[in-house]
Design a protein around this motif. Structure first.
Motif, PDB file in Angstrom:
ATOM      1  N   ARG A 147       0.831  -1.198   0.000  1.00  0.00           N
ATOM      2  CA  ARG A 147       0.000   0.000   0.000  1.00  0.00           C
ATOM      3  C   ARG A 147       0.872   1.258   0.000  1.00  0.00           C
ATOM      4  N   ASP A 148       0.274   2.320  -0.524  1.00  0.00           N
ATOM      5  CA  ASP A 148       0.872   3.656  -0.444  1.00  0.00           C
ATOM      6  C   ASP A 148       2.242   3.747  -1.102  1.00  0.00           C
ATOM      7  N   PRO A 156       4.778   5.216  -3.726  1.00  0.00           N
ATOM      8  CA  PRO A 156       4.835   6.542  -4.361  1.00  0.00           C
ATOM      9  C   PRO A 156       4.257   6.484  -5.769  1.00  0.00           C
ATOM     10  N   GLY A 157       3.735   7.624  -6.229  1.00  0.00           N
ATOM     11  CA  GLY A 157       3.093   7.654  -7.542  1.00  0.00           C
ATOM     12  C   GLY A 157       3.986   7.208  -8.671  1.00  0.00           C
ATOM     13  N   ASP A 158       5.286   7.444  -8.546  1.00  0.00           N
ATOM     14  CA  ASP A 158       6.219   7.070  -9.615  1.00  0.00           C
ATOM     15  C   ASP A 158       6.828   5.691  -9.373  1.00  0.00           C
ATOM     16  N   ALA A 181       4.759   2.748  -8.914  1.00  0.00           N
ATOM     17  CA  ALA A 181       3.719   1.733  -9.073  1.00  0.00           C
ATOM     18  C   ALA A 181       4.198   0.663 -10.046  1.00  0.00           C
ATOM     19  N   SER A 202       0.445  -2.889  -6.512  1.00  0.00           N
ATOM     20  CA  SER A 202       0.056  -1.757  -5.681  1.00  0.00           C
ATOM     21  C   SER A 202      -1.358  -1.988  -5.170  1.00  0.00           C
ATOM     22  N   VAL A 228      -4.788  -0.648  -2.600  1.00  0.00           N
ATOM     23  CA  VAL A 228      -5.489   0.367  -1.815  1.00  0.00           C
ATOM     24  C   VAL A 228      -6.447  -0.299  -0.834  1.00  0.00           C
TER      25      VAL A 228
END
Length: 213
Positions: free
Chosen positions: A54-55, A57-59, A61, A72, A74
Motif C-alpha cells: 500500500r501507499d 509513491p506515484g512514480d 507503481a 500496488s 489500496v
C-alpha cells in the motif's frame, strides 16, 4: 504515507496451512494480523510468489521490486483471524538478495528506509542484514556483504509472533524444531518442519517482542 504490506502470495494449498493450526478463509486467505496471506495453490509454483504493498509513491507503481513480483494496493488492512496455533501477527518477512546494495536502492526507491544494518554469520558464512519497516511487519534483507550476483531477489521466509510458543509446538507435535532462545534477547523461537506439513515457505514462530525497561 508510509508503505505497508497488504498481501503475501504463497503457492500452497489452504489445507496445508490449516494443518499447521492457521485459520484459512474459504477464499484461501489466511489473515495474520493486518496482513493477508493469499494461498494460491501449486499452479503458481512453490514458496512466496509475490506481494502487494500500500501507499507506493506515484512514480513507483511498478510490477517488480528488485525481481520480486509486486502489486500496488489500496485495500484496507485485514481484520485479524484467531488461529489455533496462537499466532497473532506477522513479525518479519525475509528477503534474500544476491546484491544487497542493489536491493537497498530498489527498496529506497519505493519509499522504504533502512532502520538498522548489521553483519553476522549464517551457517558459518558472513551475511549482511538490513531491517526495514512495512507497517507492523519488519522486512529483513539478507545477503553477502562481499559478493554480488545478477539474479533477482526472492521472498524467502516468514516468522509469525505466537502467544504461547510451547503450546504451539505441542499442537504441531514433532513437526517443529526444539524451542530455543532467539537472537533477540528475551525471545524464544521454533522453526516449522514445513515440508512435513506440505508448506513450501520456510516458517518460524517466535514469542512477542520484549519491551526494554
Amino acid at each position: 504515507m508510509a508503505v505497508t504490506l497488504d498481501e503475501i502470495h504463497v503457492a500452497d494449498p489452504p489445507h496445508a496451512w490449516r494443518d499447521a493450526g492457521f485459520t484459512v478463509d474459504d477464499d484461501g486467505t489466511c489473515r495474520v494480523g493486518s496482513v493477508r496471506i493469499r494461498l494460491v495453490g501449486r499452479a503458481r509454483g512453490t514458496g512466496i510468489v509475490g506481494w502487494s504493498l500500500r501507499d507506493l509513491p506515484g512514480d513507483a507503481a511498478a510490477t517488480d521490486v528488485d525481481g520480486v513480483p509486486t502489486a500496488s494496493s489500496v485495500t484496507p488492512p485485514s481484520t485479524p483471524a484467531t488461529h489455533a496455533n496462537g499466532v497473532t501477527h506477522l513479525d518479519h518477512v525475509v528477503l534474500l538478495s544476491p546484491d544487497v546494495a542493489r536491493t537497498r536502492a530498489a527498496l529506497e526507491a519505493i519509499g522504504l528506509d533502512v532502520r538498522r544494518e548489521r553483519d553476522g554469520l549464517l551457517a558459518g558464512a558472513p551475511v549482511r542484514q538490513l531491517f526495514l519497516r512495512l507497517g507492523e511487519v519488519i522486512l529483513e534483507v539478507v545477503g553477502s556483504p562481499d559478493e554480488t550476483g545478477d539474479e533477482p531477489s526472492t521472498l524467502w521466509g516468514l516468522t509469525h509472533t505466537v502467544v504461547d510458543i510451547e503450546a504451539a509446538a505441542a499442537l504441531l507435535g514433532g513437526r517443529t524444531s526444539p524451542v530455543k532462545d532467539a537472537v533477540q534477547p528475551g525471545r524464544r523461537i521454533t522453526t516449522l518442519r514445513h515440508r512435513d506439513l506440505g508448506i513450501s515457505v520456510r516458517t518460524a514462530l517466535i514469542t512477542p517482542h520484549v519491551r526494554a525497561g
